[in-house]
Design a protein around this motif. Sequence first.
Motif, PDB file in Angstrom:
ATOM      1  N   ARG A   1       2.405   1.670  -3.444  1.00 17.31           N
ATOM      2  CA  ARG A   1       1.388   2.110  -4.395  1.00 17.31           C
ATOM      3  C   ARG A   1       1.073   3.591  -4.195  1.00 17.31           C
ATOM      4  O   ARG A   1       0.904   4.347  -5.138  1.00 17.31           O
ATOM      5  CB  ARG A   1       0.121   1.255  -4.207  1.00 17.31           C
ATOM      6  CG  ARG A   1      -1.069   1.609  -5.045  1.00 17.31           C
ATOM      7  CD  ARG A   1      -0.942   1.548  -6.546  1.00 17.31           C
ATOM      8  NE  ARG A   1       0.007   0.661  -7.107  1.00 17.31           N
ATOM      9  CZ  ARG A   1       0.750   0.921  -8.191  1.00 17.31           C
ATOM     10  NH1 ARG A   1       0.630   2.050  -8.818  1.00 17.31           N
ATOM     11  NH2 ARG A   1       1.598   0.054  -8.655  1.00 17.31           N
ATOM     12  N   MET A   2       1.011   4.029  -2.921  1.00 17.25           N
ATOM     13  CA  MET A   2       0.714   5.421  -2.629  1.00 17.25           C
ATOM     14  C   MET A   2       1.832   6.324  -3.154  1.00 17.25           C
ATOM     15  O   MET A   2       1.575   7.368  -3.746  1.00 17.25           O
ATOM     16  CB  MET A   2       0.553   5.605  -1.119  1.00 17.25           C
ATOM     17  CG  MET A   2       0.028   6.957  -0.728  1.00 17.25           C
ATOM     18  SD  MET A   2      -0.523   7.053   0.986  1.00 17.25           S
ATOM     19  CE  MET A   2       0.955   6.663   1.868  1.00 17.25           C
ATOM     20  N   LYS A   3       3.088   5.910  -2.983  1.00 14.81           N
ATOM     21  CA  LYS A   3       4.209   6.712  -3.480  1.00 14.81           C
ATOM     22  C   LYS A   3       4.215   6.752  -5.003  1.00 14.81           C
ATOM     23  O   LYS A   3       4.494   7.790  -5.604  1.00 14.81           O
ATOM     24  CB  LYS A   3       5.521   6.153  -2.956  1.00 14.81           C
ATOM     25  CG  LYS A   3       5.752   6.473  -1.495  1.00 14.81           C
ATOM     26  CD  LYS A   3       7.065   5.945  -1.006  1.00 14.81           C
ATOM     27  CE  LYS A   3       7.254   6.272   0.459  1.00 14.81           C
ATOM     28  NZ  LYS A   3       8.490   5.704   0.987  1.00 14.81           N
ATOM     29  N   ALA A   4       3.918   5.627  -5.635  1.00 14.32           N
ATOM     30  CA  ALA A   4       3.887   5.584  -7.098  1.00 14.32           C
ATOM     31  C   ALA A   4       2.784   6.493  -7.635  1.00 14.32           C
ATOM     32  O   ALA A   4       2.986   7.232  -8.603  1.00 14.32           O
ATOM     33  CB  ALA A   4       3.672   4.154  -7.583  1.00 14.32           C
ATOM     34  N   ASN A   5       1.637   6.470  -7.005  1.00 15.11           N
ATOM     35  CA  ASN A   5       0.536   7.340  -7.433  1.00 15.11           C
ATOM     36  C   ASN A   5       0.870   8.810  -7.190  1.00 15.11           C
ATOM     37  O   ASN A   5       0.509   9.671  -7.978  1.00 15.11           O
ATOM     38  CB  ASN A   5      -0.758   6.973  -6.708  1.00 15.11           C
ATOM     39  CG  ASN A   5      -1.326   5.666  -7.200  1.00 15.11           C
ATOM     40  OD1 ASN A   5      -0.999   5.212  -8.290  1.00 15.11           O
ATOM     41  ND2 ASN A   5      -2.162   5.037  -6.394  1.00 15.11           N
ATOM     42  N   ALA A   6       1.573   9.088  -6.090  1.00 20.37           N
ATOM     43  CA  ALA A   6       1.943  10.474  -5.790  1.00 20.37           C
ATOM     44  C   ALA A   6       2.929  11.001  -6.824  1.00 20.37           C
ATOM     45  O   ALA A   6       2.879  12.174  -7.185  1.00 20.37           O
ATOM     46  CB  ALA A   6       2.540  10.566  -4.397  1.00 20.37           C
TER      47      ALA A   6
ATOM     48  N   LYS B   1       2.985  10.261  -9.920  1.00 13.94           N
ATOM     49  CA  LYS B   1       2.249  10.503 -11.167  1.00 13.94           C
ATOM     50  C   LYS B   1       1.360  11.748 -11.087  1.00 13.94           C
ATOM     51  O   LYS B   1       0.876  12.229 -12.102  1.00 13.94           O
ATOM     52  CB  LYS B   1       1.352   9.306 -11.489  1.00 13.94           C
ATOM     53  CG  LYS B   1       2.092   8.041 -11.811  1.00 13.94           C
ATOM     54  CD  LYS B   1       1.089   6.921 -12.025  1.00 13.94           C
ATOM     55  CE  LYS B   1       1.755   5.566 -12.035  1.00 13.94           C
ATOM     56  NZ  LYS B   1       0.779   4.490 -12.074  1.00 13.94           N
ATOM     57  N   ALA B   2       1.148  12.253  -9.894  1.00 14.67           N
ATOM     58  CA  ALA B   2       0.215  13.369  -9.705  1.00 14.67           C
ATOM     59  C   ALA B   2       0.778  14.659 -10.290  1.00 14.67           C
ATOM     60  O   ALA B   2       1.983  14.842 -10.377  1.00 14.67           O
ATOM     61  CB  ALA B   2      -0.059  13.553  -8.217  1.00 14.67           C
TER      62      ALA B   2
ATOM     63  N   ASP C   1       0.830  -1.206   0.000  1.00 11.32           N
ATOM     64  CA  ASP C   1       0.000   0.000   0.000  1.00 11.32           C
ATOM     65  C   ASP C   1       0.866   1.259   0.000  1.00 11.32           C
ATOM     66  O   ASP C   1       0.584   2.216  -0.714  1.00 11.32           O
ATOM     67  CB  ASP C   1      -0.934   0.016   1.212  1.00 11.32           C
ATOM     68  CG  ASP C   1      -2.010  -1.051   1.128  1.00 11.32           C
ATOM     69  OD1 ASP C   1      -2.230  -1.582   0.015  1.00 11.32           O
ATOM     70  OD2 ASP C   1      -2.617  -1.363   2.167  1.00 11.32           O
TER      71      ASP C   1
ATOM     72  N   ARG D   1       1.076  17.553  -5.883  1.00  9.30           N
ATOM     73  CA  ARG D   1       2.242  17.132  -5.101  1.00  9.30           C
ATOM     74  C   ARG D   1       2.612  18.178  -4.062  1.00  9.30           C
ATOM     75  O   ARG D   1       2.984  17.845  -2.947  1.00  9.30           O
ATOM     76  CB  ARG D   1       3.431  16.868  -6.023  1.00  9.30           C
ATOM     77  CG  ARG D   1       3.345  15.523  -6.690  1.00  9.30           C
ATOM     78  CD  ARG D   1       4.648  15.211  -7.353  1.00  9.30           C
ATOM     79  NE  ARG D   1       4.976  16.272  -8.296  1.00  9.30           N
ATOM     80  CZ  ARG D   1       5.188  16.086  -9.590  1.00  9.30           C
ATOM     81  NH1 ARG D   1       5.157  14.896 -10.098  1.00  9.30           N
ATOM     82  NH2 ARG D   1       5.439  17.093 -10.372  1.00  9.30           N
TER      83      ARG D   1
END
Length: 143
Positions: A84-89, A91-92, A81, A97
Motif C-alpha cells: 500500500r505504501m509503494k502504491a501510494n508513493a 501516485k504522489a 502495508d 517522490r
Amino acid sequence: MTEILNVTRNDDGQFEITDQRGKVVEGPFDTNAAAWSALDRIDHETMRGRPRSNKKVLWGKPEKPAKRNGKKAGRRQAAKDQHRMKANAAKAPGWVRSVAAVKFDPAGERKFRDYKLGTFGAASEVKRIDPATYLAEKAARGE
C-alpha cells in the motif's frame, strides 16, 4: 401498580426520597444530586429486563481488542502495508517522490548526494587561472 417517588427537602435542609403519601422511602441526603442518584438506583432496581452496565459510554467506533493471530498474519499485514505504501508513493507528485526517495531507495539518495557534493560553495572545485595566461588570451581575442 407503579409507585411514584419524588425528591423533597426536609426541615433540616436535607433531601429525602418520598412516595405519593409523603412517607420517606430513603434518605436523608446532603445534596439534591445524591438524592436523585439514589432515586435512579431504586428506579432501576424495580425495572424488568437486562440490567444496565457500568461501562463508560464510547463515542464513535469502539476500539477492537487485539487479536492473537500469530506470525503469519503479522507478516501478511506487513506485506500489505508495504504494498500500500509503494502504491501510494507511485501516485504522489514528482516533488514528493524526490523528497521521499530516501525511504524507497537509500542507495539512489546516496548517489544523488555524492553527485551534488562539490558543485557549488566552498566545497566545489575551483578552476585555477594564471593571470598572465588570461591576459594573453584576452589580447589574442582582441578585447
